[in-house]
Design an enzyme around this catalytic site. Structure first.
Site, PDB file in Angstrom:
ATOM      1  N   LYS A 186       9.422  61.656 -60.592  1.00  0.00           N
ATOM      2  CA  LYS A 186      10.887  61.518 -60.752  1.00  0.00           C
ATOM      3  C   LYS A 186      11.346  62.326 -61.958  1.00  0.00           C
ATOM      4  O   LYS A 186      10.556  62.622 -62.864  1.00  0.00           O
ATOM      5  CB  LYS A 186      11.297  60.058 -60.909  1.00  0.00           C
ATOM      6  CG  LYS A 186      10.695  59.280 -62.108  1.00  0.00           C
ATOM      7  CD  LYS A 186      11.339  59.517 -63.444  1.00  0.00           C
ATOM      8  CE  LYS A 186      10.695  58.717 -64.572  1.00  0.00           C
ATOM      9  NZ  LYS A 186      11.028  59.181 -65.924  1.00  0.00           N
ATOM     10  N   ASP A 218       8.979  51.554 -65.063  1.00  0.00           N
ATOM     11  CA  ASP A 218       9.383  52.567 -64.072  1.00  0.00           C
ATOM     12  C   ASP A 218       8.818  52.297 -62.679  1.00  0.00           C
ATOM     13  O   ASP A 218       9.240  52.917 -61.711  1.00  0.00           O
ATOM     14  CB  ASP A 218       8.872  53.960 -64.491  1.00  0.00           C
ATOM     15  CG  ASP A 218       9.747  54.594 -65.563  1.00  0.00           C
ATOM     16  OD1 ASP A 218      10.795  54.024 -65.886  1.00  0.00           O
ATOM     17  OD2 ASP A 218       9.360  55.679 -66.056  1.00  0.00           O
TER      18      ASP A 218
HETATM   19  O1  C5P Z   1       7.164  49.384 -69.347  1.00  0.00           O
HETATM   20  P1  C5P Z   1       6.294  50.445 -69.926  1.00  0.00           P
HETATM   21  O2  C5P Z   1       4.853  50.004 -70.065  1.00  0.00           O
HETATM   22  O3  C5P Z   1       6.412  51.748 -69.235  1.00  0.00           O
HETATM   23  O4  C5P Z   1       6.829  50.709 -71.392  1.00  0.00           O
HETATM   24  C1  C5P Z   1       6.100  51.363 -72.407  1.00  0.00           C
HETATM   25  C2  C5P Z   1       6.774  51.092 -73.730  1.00  0.00           C
HETATM   26  O5  C5P Z   1       8.046  51.731 -73.784  1.00  0.00           O
HETATM   27  C3  C5P Z   1       7.071  49.623 -73.990  1.00  0.00           C
HETATM   28  O6  C5P Z   1       5.998  48.980 -74.622  1.00  0.00           O
HETATM   29  C4  C5P Z   1       8.281  49.665 -74.885  1.00  0.00           C
HETATM   30  O7  C5P Z   1       7.896  49.916 -76.207  1.00  0.00           O
HETATM   31  C5  C5P Z   1       9.009  50.902 -74.402  1.00  0.00           C
HETATM   32  N1  C5P Z   1      10.084  50.605 -73.445  1.00  0.00           N
HETATM   33  C6  C5P Z   1      11.273  50.051 -73.934  1.00  0.00           C
HETATM   34  N2  C5P Z   1      12.292  49.793 -73.060  1.00  0.00           N
HETATM   35  C7  C5P Z   1      12.183  50.100 -71.737  1.00  0.00           C
HETATM   36  C8  C5P Z   1      11.006  50.670 -71.233  1.00  0.00           C
HETATM   37  C9  C5P Z   1       9.984  50.916 -72.122  1.00  0.00           C
HETATM   38  O8  C5P Z   1      11.400  49.778 -75.130  1.00  0.00           O
HETATM   39  N3  C5P Z   1      13.239  49.873 -70.917  1.00  0.00           N
END
Ligand code: C5P
Length: 294
Positions: free
Chosen positions: A15, A143
Protein backbone atom coordinates in the site's frame (compact mmCIF):
# COMPACT_ATOMS: atom_id res chain seq x y z
CA UNK A 1 -5.98 -41.47 5.63
CA UNK A 2 -6.94 -37.88 4.74
CA UNK A 3 -5.28 -36.61 1.58
CA UNK A 4 -2.85 -33.70 1.78
CA UNK A 5 -4.51 -30.49 0.52
CA UNK A 6 -2.77 -28.81 -2.44
CA UNK A 7 -0.73 -25.66 -1.72
CA UNK A 8 -2.50 -22.29 -1.86
CA UNK A 9 -0.77 -19.37 -3.64
CA UNK A 10 -1.65 -15.74 -3.06
CA UNK A 11 -0.30 -12.27 -3.64
CA UNK A 12 0.24 -9.72 -0.88
CA UNK A 13 0.07 -6.25 -2.45
CA UNK A 14 1.83 -3.22 -0.94
CA UNK A 15 0.00 0.00 0.00
CA UNK A 16 0.84 3.64 -0.15
CA UNK A 17 -0.73 6.32 2.03
CA UNK A 18 -2.51 9.12 0.21
CA UNK A 19 -2.25 11.71 2.96
CA UNK A 20 -1.45 10.77 6.54
CA UNK A 21 -2.32 13.02 9.46
CA UNK A 22 -1.51 12.14 13.05
CA UNK A 23 -4.40 13.72 14.91
CA UNK A 24 -3.95 12.66 18.54
CA UNK A 25 -2.03 10.68 21.10
CA UNK A 26 -3.83 7.85 22.87
CA UNK A 27 -3.42 6.43 26.33
CA UNK A 28 -2.56 2.95 24.97
CA UNK A 29 0.74 4.05 23.39
CA UNK A 30 -0.73 4.45 19.90
CA UNK A 31 -1.74 7.52 17.93
CA UNK A 32 -4.96 8.49 16.19
CA UNK A 33 -4.45 8.84 12.47
CA UNK A 34 -6.40 9.78 9.38
CA UNK A 35 -5.20 8.39 6.05
CA UNK A 36 -6.25 6.77 2.81
CA UNK A 37 -4.63 3.42 2.07
CA UNK A 38 -4.25 2.54 -1.61
CA UNK A 39 -2.77 -0.59 -3.26
CA UNK A 40 0.00 -0.47 -5.85
CA UNK A 41 1.24 -3.10 -8.27
CA UNK A 42 4.03 -4.41 -6.08
CA UNK A 43 3.51 -7.68 -4.28
CA UNK A 44 5.05 -10.53 -2.35
CA UNK A 45 4.19 -14.05 -3.50
CA UNK A 46 3.04 -16.33 -0.73
CA UNK A 47 2.58 -20.09 -0.94
CA UNK A 48 0.99 -22.04 1.89
CA UNK A 49 1.94 -25.73 2.04
CA UNK A 50 0.15 -28.15 4.35
CA UNK A 51 2.57 -29.32 7.03
CA UNK A 52 2.75 -30.72 10.57
CA UNK A 53 4.42 -27.64 12.02
CA UNK A 54 4.27 -23.88 11.45
CA UNK A 55 7.39 -22.78 9.57
CA UNK A 56 8.24 -19.70 7.49
CA UNK A 57 10.87 -19.12 4.85
CA UNK A 58 11.54 -15.82 3.07
CA UNK A 59 13.78 -15.07 0.09
CA UNK A 60 14.98 -11.74 1.51
CA UNK A 61 17.77 -12.00 4.08
CA UNK A 62 16.55 -8.69 5.57
CA UNK A 63 13.27 -10.36 6.51
CA UNK A 64 13.42 -13.00 9.24
CA UNK A 65 12.44 -16.58 8.47
CA UNK A 66 10.99 -18.73 11.25
CA UNK A 67 9.27 -17.58 14.42
CA UNK A 68 10.34 -13.93 14.17
CA UNK A 69 8.30 -13.49 11.00
CA UNK A 70 4.88 -11.85 11.46
CA UNK A 71 3.35 -14.62 9.29
CA UNK A 72 4.38 -17.16 11.91
CA UNK A 73 2.44 -15.19 14.52
CA UNK A 74 -0.53 -14.95 12.13
CA UNK A 75 -0.65 -18.72 11.62
CA UNK A 76 -0.25 -19.41 15.32
CA UNK A 77 -3.05 -16.98 16.26
CA UNK A 78 -5.32 -18.51 13.69
CA UNK A 79 -4.65 -22.05 14.87
CA UNK A 80 -5.41 -21.04 18.46
CA UNK A 81 -8.55 -19.17 17.45
CA UNK A 82 -9.76 -22.17 15.44
CA UNK A 83 -9.04 -24.31 18.49
CA UNK A 84 -7.36 -27.00 16.48
CA UNK A 85 -5.89 -29.19 19.15
CA UNK A 86 -4.87 -32.71 20.12
CA UNK A 87 -4.09 -35.16 17.41
CA UNK A 88 -5.07 -32.69 14.71
CA UNK A 89 -2.39 -30.01 14.98
CA UNK A 90 -2.36 -28.68 11.47
CA UNK A 91 0.69 -26.75 10.51
CA UNK A 92 1.73 -24.83 7.46
CA UNK A 93 4.95 -24.09 5.68
CA UNK A 94 4.79 -20.46 4.48
CA UNK A 95 7.07 -19.63 1.56
CA UNK A 96 7.39 -15.86 0.95
CA UNK A 97 9.01 -14.48 -2.19
CA UNK A 98 9.74 -10.96 -1.00
CA UNK A 99 9.60 -7.98 -3.35
CA UNK A 100 8.15 -5.29 -1.10
CA UNK A 101 11.01 -3.38 0.56
CA UNK A 102 11.00 -3.62 4.37
CA UNK A 103 10.64 -0.76 6.90
CA UNK A 104 9.77 1.36 3.91
CA UNK A 105 6.23 2.62 4.64
CA UNK A 106 4.60 0.10 2.30
CA UNK A 107 3.03 -2.29 4.82
CA UNK A 108 4.92 -5.31 3.44
CA UNK A 109 4.90 -7.40 6.62
CA UNK A 110 1.29 -6.43 7.33
CA UNK A 111 0.23 -7.42 3.80
CA UNK A 112 1.91 -10.81 4.19
CA UNK A 113 0.26 -11.43 7.56
CA UNK A 114 -3.17 -10.49 6.17
CA UNK A 115 -2.65 -12.85 3.21
CA UNK A 116 -2.00 -15.68 5.66
CA UNK A 117 -5.12 -14.83 7.69
CA UNK A 118 -7.20 -14.71 4.53
CA UNK A 119 -5.97 -17.93 2.92
CA UNK A 120 -4.90 -20.27 5.68
CA UNK A 121 -8.37 -21.23 6.98
CA UNK A 122 -9.13 -22.77 3.56
CA UNK A 123 -5.92 -24.83 3.64
CA UNK A 124 -7.04 -26.17 7.01
CA UNK A 125 -10.57 -26.77 5.73
CA UNK A 126 -11.99 -24.15 8.10
CA UNK A 127 -13.57 -20.71 7.97
CA UNK A 128 -13.91 -17.83 10.40
CA UNK A 129 -16.36 -14.91 10.48
CA UNK A 130 -14.97 -11.70 8.96
CA UNK A 131 -15.14 -9.86 12.32
CA UNK A 132 -13.03 -12.53 14.04
CA UNK A 133 -10.44 -12.33 11.28
CA UNK A 134 -10.27 -8.55 11.58
CA UNK A 135 -9.79 -8.80 15.35
CA UNK A 136 -6.87 -11.18 14.80
CA UNK A 137 -5.50 -8.80 12.17
CA UNK A 138 -5.44 -5.85 14.59
CA UNK A 139 -3.67 -8.04 17.14
CA UNK A 140 -0.85 -8.39 14.62
CA UNK A 141 -0.41 -4.69 13.79
CA UNK A 142 -2.24 -1.44 13.10
CA UNK A 143 -1.98 -1.76 9.30
CA UNK A 144 -2.99 -5.42 9.04
CA UNK A 145 -6.81 -4.87 9.13
CA UNK A 146 -6.63 -2.71 5.97
CA UNK A 147 -5.08 -5.58 4.01
CA UNK A 148 -8.06 -7.83 4.83
CA UNK A 149 -9.98 -6.00 2.05
CA UNK A 150 -9.01 -5.24 -1.56
CA UNK A 151 -10.14 -1.68 -2.27
CA UNK A 152 -8.70 1.63 -1.10
CA UNK A 153 -9.86 2.71 2.34
CA UNK A 154 -10.17 5.73 4.59
CA UNK A 155 -8.42 4.68 7.81
CA UNK A 156 -8.98 6.24 11.23
CA UNK A 157 -8.33 5.27 14.86
CA UNK A 158 -5.07 3.31 14.88
CA UNK A 159 -5.78 2.64 11.21
CA UNK A 160 -8.31 -0.12 11.90
CA UNK A 161 -11.50 1.93 11.56
CA UNK A 162 -11.90 1.47 7.83
CA UNK A 163 -14.27 2.67 5.16
CA UNK A 164 -13.47 0.93 1.88
CA UNK A 165 -14.14 2.65 -1.43
CA UNK A 166 -13.08 2.29 -5.05
CA UNK A 167 -10.47 4.86 -6.06
CA UNK A 168 -9.37 4.99 -9.68
CA UNK A 169 -5.98 6.71 -9.94
CA UNK A 170 -5.64 7.95 -13.54
CA UNK A 171 -1.87 8.43 -13.19
CA UNK A 172 1.16 6.16 -13.35
CA UNK A 173 2.60 5.86 -9.85
CA UNK A 174 6.37 5.79 -9.53
CA UNK A 175 7.54 4.38 -6.22
CA UNK A 176 11.11 4.78 -5.05
CA UNK A 177 12.68 3.28 -1.93
CA UNK A 178 16.06 4.78 -1.10
CA UNK A 179 18.49 2.79 1.07
CA UNK A 180 17.06 4.13 4.33
CA UNK A 181 15.01 2.18 6.87
CA UNK A 182 12.71 4.11 9.18
CA UNK A 183 11.33 2.61 12.39
CA UNK A 184 7.62 3.36 12.68
CA UNK A 185 7.93 3.71 16.44
CA UNK A 186 10.74 6.26 16.07
CA UNK A 187 8.74 8.23 13.49
CA UNK A 188 5.71 8.46 15.79
CA UNK A 189 7.95 9.62 18.64
CA UNK A 190 8.95 12.63 16.52
CA UNK A 191 5.41 13.83 15.84
CA UNK A 192 3.41 16.44 17.69
CA UNK A 193 -0.16 15.40 16.88
CA UNK A 194 -2.45 18.06 15.47
CA UNK A 195 -6.22 17.76 15.77
CA UNK A 196 -7.96 17.89 12.40
CA UNK A 197 -8.98 21.29 11.08
CA UNK A 198 -9.99 21.25 7.45
CA UNK A 199 -10.45 17.50 7.66
CA UNK A 200 -13.45 18.16 9.85
CA UNK A 201 -15.29 19.64 6.91
CA UNK A 202 -14.02 17.36 4.20
CA UNK A 203 -12.26 14.08 4.78
CA UNK A 204 -9.43 12.72 2.69
CA UNK A 205 -11.72 10.34 0.88
CA UNK A 206 -13.95 13.15 -0.38
CA UNK A 207 -10.89 15.13 -1.47
CA UNK A 208 -9.62 12.14 -3.44
CA UNK A 209 -12.95 11.26 -5.00
CA UNK A 210 -13.47 14.88 -6.02
CA UNK A 211 -9.93 15.76 -6.98
CA UNK A 212 -7.92 12.68 -7.96
CA UNK A 213 -7.43 14.16 -11.44
CA UNK A 214 -6.52 17.58 -10.08
CA UNK A 215 -2.86 17.61 -8.97
CA UNK A 216 -3.15 21.11 -7.48
CA UNK A 217 -5.89 19.96 -5.16
CA UNK A 218 -3.84 16.89 -4.21
CA UNK A 219 -0.79 19.03 -3.45
CA UNK A 220 -2.91 21.28 -1.27
CA UNK A 221 -4.78 18.61 0.69
CA UNK A 222 -2.65 15.47 0.84
CA UNK A 223 -0.18 16.00 3.66
CA UNK A 224 1.95 13.33 5.29
CA UNK A 225 2.85 14.48 8.81
CA UNK A 226 5.84 12.13 8.87
CA UNK A 227 7.63 13.97 6.07
CA UNK A 228 9.06 16.75 8.28
CA UNK A 229 10.77 14.58 10.89
CA UNK A 230 11.92 11.96 8.36
CA UNK A 231 13.26 14.54 5.87
CA UNK A 232 15.13 16.23 8.70
CA UNK A 233 16.77 12.99 9.83
CA UNK A 234 17.27 11.53 6.33
CA UNK A 235 17.79 14.26 3.70
CA UNK A 236 18.15 11.48 1.14
CA UNK A 237 14.42 10.82 1.38
CA UNK A 238 13.64 14.47 0.72
CA UNK A 239 15.96 14.37 -2.29
CA UNK A 240 13.90 11.55 -3.82
CA UNK A 241 10.73 13.64 -3.59
CA UNK A 242 12.56 16.64 -5.07
CA UNK A 243 13.96 14.52 -7.88
CA UNK A 244 10.46 13.32 -8.80
CA UNK A 245 9.01 16.83 -8.72
CA UNK A 246 11.87 18.11 -10.88
CA UNK A 247 11.32 15.27 -13.36
CA UNK A 248 7.65 15.87 -14.00
CA UNK A 249 5.68 14.47 -11.05
CA UNK A 250 2.25 16.09 -10.78
CA UNK A 251 2.17 15.20 -7.12
CA UNK A 252 4.67 13.40 -4.86
CA UNK A 253 4.70 12.31 -1.23
CA UNK A 254 6.35 9.98 1.21
CA UNK A 255 4.34 6.86 2.07
CA UNK A 256 3.60 6.00 5.71
CA UNK A 257 6.55 6.69 7.97
CA UNK A 258 8.93 6.28 5.03
CA UNK A 259 11.32 5.84 3.52
CA UNK A 260 9.48 5.16 0.25
CA UNK A 261 8.34 8.11 -1.84
CA UNK A 262 5.79 7.96 -4.66
CA UNK A 263 4.92 10.34 -7.44
CA UNK A 264 1.99 10.63 -9.85
CA UNK A 265 2.89 10.96 -13.54
CA UNK A 266 0.82 11.49 -16.69
CA UNK A 267 1.75 8.05 -18.04
CA UNK A 268 4.11 5.14 -17.64
CA UNK A 269 6.72 6.63 -20.00
CA UNK A 270 6.93 9.81 -17.93
CA UNK A 271 7.28 7.70 -14.77
CA UNK A 272 10.06 5.68 -16.43
CA UNK A 273 11.97 8.85 -17.32
CA UNK A 274 11.74 10.08 -13.73
CA UNK A 275 12.86 6.66 -12.45
CA UNK A 276 16.09 6.68 -14.48
CA UNK A 277 18.14 9.09 -12.30
CA UNK A 278 16.96 7.33 -9.13
CA UNK A 279 17.90 3.92 -10.53
CA UNK A 280 21.32 5.25 -11.46
CA UNK A 281 21.81 5.79 -7.70
CA UNK A 282 20.82 2.13 -7.17
CA UNK A 283 17.55 3.10 -5.48
CA UNK A 284 14.73 0.58 -5.95
CA UNK A 285 11.89 1.78 -8.16
CA UNK A 286 8.53 0.26 -9.16
CA UNK A 287 5.91 1.60 -11.55
CA UNK A 288 2.17 1.03 -11.18
CA UNK A 289 0.24 1.73 -14.39
CA UNK A 290 -2.75 4.12 -14.41
CA UNK A 291 -6.10 2.66 -13.31
CA UNK A 292 -4.47 -0.27 -11.50
CA UNK A 293 -6.63 -2.27 -9.13
CA UNK A 294 -6.03 -5.49 -7.23
O1 C5P B 1 0.75 -1.46 15.24
P1 C5P B 1 2.19 -1.54 14.86
O2 C5P B 1 2.89 -2.72 15.49
O3 C5P B 1 2.41 -1.48 13.40
O4 C5P B 1 2.88 -0.24 15.43
C1 C5P B 1 4.27 -0.08 15.61
C2 C5P B 1 4.51 1.11 16.51
O5 C5P B 1 4.13 2.31 15.85
C3 C5P B 1 3.69 1.09 17.79
O6 C5P B 1 4.36 0.42 18.82
C4 C5P B 1 3.52 2.55 18.11
O7 C5P B 1 4.67 3.04 18.74
C5 C5P B 1 3.47 3.19 16.74
N1 C5P B 1 2.10 3.43 16.27
C6 C5P B 1 1.38 4.50 16.83
N2 C5P B 1 0.12 4.75 16.38
C7 C5P B 1 -0.44 4.02 15.38
C8 C5P B 1 0.27 2.96 14.79
C9 C5P B 1 1.54 2.71 15.26
O8 C5P B 1 1.87 5.18 17.73
N3 C5P B 1 -1.68 4.34 14.93
Amino acid sequence: MASIPPPISCRAYAKINLGLRVTGERTDGYHEICTVFHRIELFDDIVLHASDAITVHTTDPAVPSGEANICHAAALMLRERLDLKTGVRPGVHIEITKRIPVSAGLGGGSADAAAVLRSLPALWGKSLPEDDLRALALGLGSDVPYFMGDDSALGKGRGEILEYFRLDVPFAILLCTPPVQVSTQWAYSRIVPRPPERLDQEDLRSVLLRGISDPLLLCEHLVNDFESPVFLEHPLVRSVKESMMRDGALFASMSGSGSSVYGFFHDTDAARRAAAPLESLNYRTFITPPHFRV
